[in-house]
Design an enzyme around this catalytic site. Structure first.
Site, PDB file in Angstrom:
ATOM      1  N   ASP A  16       0.812  -1.114   0.043  1.00  0.00           N
ATOM      2  CA  ASP A  16       0.122   0.123   0.047  1.00  0.00           C
ATOM      3  C   ASP A  16       0.830   1.409   0.111  1.00  0.00           C
ATOM      4  OD1 ASP A  16      -2.356   1.363   0.066  1.00  0.00           O
ATOM      5  OD2 ASP A  16      -2.614   1.271   2.374  1.00  0.00           O
ATOM      6  N   ASN A  64     -10.484  -3.004  -6.576  1.00  0.00           N
ATOM      7  CA  ASN A  64      -9.659  -1.970  -7.471  1.00  0.00           C
ATOM      8  C   ASN A  64     -10.304  -1.699  -8.750  1.00  0.00           C
ATOM      9  OD1 ASN A  64      -6.358  -3.166  -6.092  1.00  0.00           O
ATOM     10  ND2 ASN A  64      -7.902  -1.280  -5.467  1.00  0.00           N
TER      11      ASN A  64
HETATM   12  C1  FPP Z   1      -1.926   0.318  -3.318  1.00  0.00           C
HETATM   13  O1  FPP Z   1      -1.425   1.568  -3.265  1.00  0.00           O
HETATM   14  C2  FPP Z   1      -1.273  -0.466  -4.222  1.00  0.00           C
HETATM   15  C3  FPP Z   1      -1.920  -1.260  -5.409  1.00  0.00           C
HETATM   16  C4  FPP Z   1      -3.321  -1.028  -5.499  1.00  0.00           C
HETATM   17  C5  FPP Z   1      -1.264  -1.899  -6.544  1.00  0.00           C
HETATM   18  C6  FPP Z   1      -0.070  -2.559  -6.150  1.00  0.00           C
HETATM   19  C7  FPP Z   1       0.681  -2.835  -7.500  1.00  0.00           C
HETATM   20  C8  FPP Z   1       1.751  -2.805  -7.481  1.00  0.00           C
HETATM   21  C9  FPP Z   1       2.593  -2.724  -6.618  1.00  0.00           C
HETATM   22  C10 FPP Z   1       2.625  -2.839  -8.992  1.00  0.00           C
HETATM   23  C11 FPP Z   1       2.311  -4.152  -9.830  1.00  0.00           C
HETATM   24  C12 FPP Z   1       2.378  -5.418  -9.180  1.00  0.00           C
HETATM   25  C13 FPP Z   1       3.099  -6.510  -9.692  1.00  0.00           C
HETATM   26  C14 FPP Z   1       2.980  -7.702  -8.967  1.00  0.00           C
HETATM   27  C15 FPP Z   1       3.784  -6.422 -10.691  1.00  0.00           C
HETATM   28  P1  FPP Z   1      -2.540   2.631  -3.486  1.00  0.00           P
HETATM   29  O2  FPP Z   1      -2.511   3.109  -5.074  1.00  0.00           O
HETATM   30  O3  FPP Z   1      -3.757   2.304  -2.984  1.00  0.00           O
HETATM   31  O4  FPP Z   1      -1.786   3.560  -2.819  1.00  0.00           O
HETATM   32  P2  FPP Z   1      -2.527   4.977  -1.986  1.00  0.00           P
HETATM   33  O5  FPP Z   1      -3.409   4.298  -0.897  1.00  0.00           O
HETATM   34  O6  FPP Z   1      -1.291   5.721  -1.454  1.00  0.00           O
HETATM   35  O7  FPP Z   1      -3.285   5.694  -2.913  1.00  0.00           O
END
Ligand code: FPP
Length: 240
Positions: A16, A64
């Site tokens: 996250d 998501n």
């Molecule tokens: C949460 O951060 C993260 C995600 C919803 C996506 C996770 C994806 C990756 C790490 C990259 C691709 C993955 C792989 C396995 C190659 P957020 O966007 O919710 O962050 P925030 O809460 O700060 O907005």
């Protein structure tokens, strides 16, 4: 005997903070996810070095899909790039890829690339990397119940003597041990519909570090924290 935890066998990670990492740098959210993908590589490397056999990564939850289309498309594109670049690493290091979640609802190109890597790595057992994609613990339970009802109707499941282990064998995680340690980055104390049943006895480690900044040192800290814990599984600590 006191049950002193050592290395976790299965570490599951709620990655996250990509968005906040990017916003703080006046970058687009997708830049945060790109740097998040680099952190994924670092953690897989660290787990390999530390001989932790099971890593599960929460990459895309069923919730998501409600993000802006450009962000969802960007994430799917990143996932494809990651698979194309990292298939070699998986093969060279004998890492088996699995996914959990409703994979068939992902774009065709993602499904094909994922299935291809799953097929090519299915004989490996040095390390098991599971990516949660279109995953929701609640949907996992729905799918398990549907599977059980179907098998009960076919006479393949005896419903009069059900144990939790019978239910577990219908979960997406049926081939995986339960996680010992759940890591969540960016400081939020929530499980967010991730492995709710499987983490019944997991230690939970929350770090304020945003996922794109999470590196080998942070991973080591989480493991050290776990190793210092005293897991009792509902039992008491015996007096000597
Ligand atoms: C949460 O951060 C993260 C995600 C919803 C996506 C996770 C994806 C990756 C790490 C990259 C691709 C993955 C792989 C396995 C190659 P957020 O966007 O919710 O962050 P925030 O809460 O700060 O907005």
């Amino acid at each position: 005997m006191r049950m002193q935890a050592e290395l976790p066998r299965h570490v599951a990670i709620i990655m996250d903070g990509n968005g906040r990492w990017a916003t703080e740098r006046e970058l687009s959210r997708i830049e945060g996810h790109k740097n998040g993908a680099l952190a994924v590589k670092k953690v897989i490397e660290a787990a390999l070095e530390m001989k932790i056999p099971y890593i599960t990564l929460y990459a895309f939850s069923s919730e998501n899909w409600s993000r802006p289309k450009a962000e969802v498309d960007g994430l799917m594109h990143l996932l494809n790039q990651f698979l194309k670049q990292e298939q070699k690493t998986f093969l060279e290091n004998q890492i088996r890829l699995r996914t959990i979640g409703r994979l068939d609802e992902l774009p065709d190109e993602n499904c094909k690339l994922i299935q291809d890597t799953i097929q090519k790595t299915k004989q490996f057992y040095r390390m098991h990397v599971t990516v949660a994609l279109n995953y929701s613990s609640k949907n996992e339970l729905v799918d398990a119940v549907k599977g059980m009802l179907r098998d009960a109707q076919l006479g393949k499941l005896n419903t009069t003597s059900l144990e939790y282990s019978d239910i577990a064998s219908y979960l997406y995680t049926k081939e995986l041990p339960d996680p010992d340690l759940i890591i969540r980055t960016s400081g939020e104390f929530r499980l967010s519909n991730f492995l709710l049943l499987q983490s019944a006895y997991a230690e939970i480690y929350v770090t304020p570090t945003y996922w794109p900044d999470f590196d080998q040192t942070d991973f080591q800290k989480a493991i050290d924290h776990y190793s210092s814990r005293d897991r009792r599984y509902g039992n008491v600590r015996p007096t000597i």
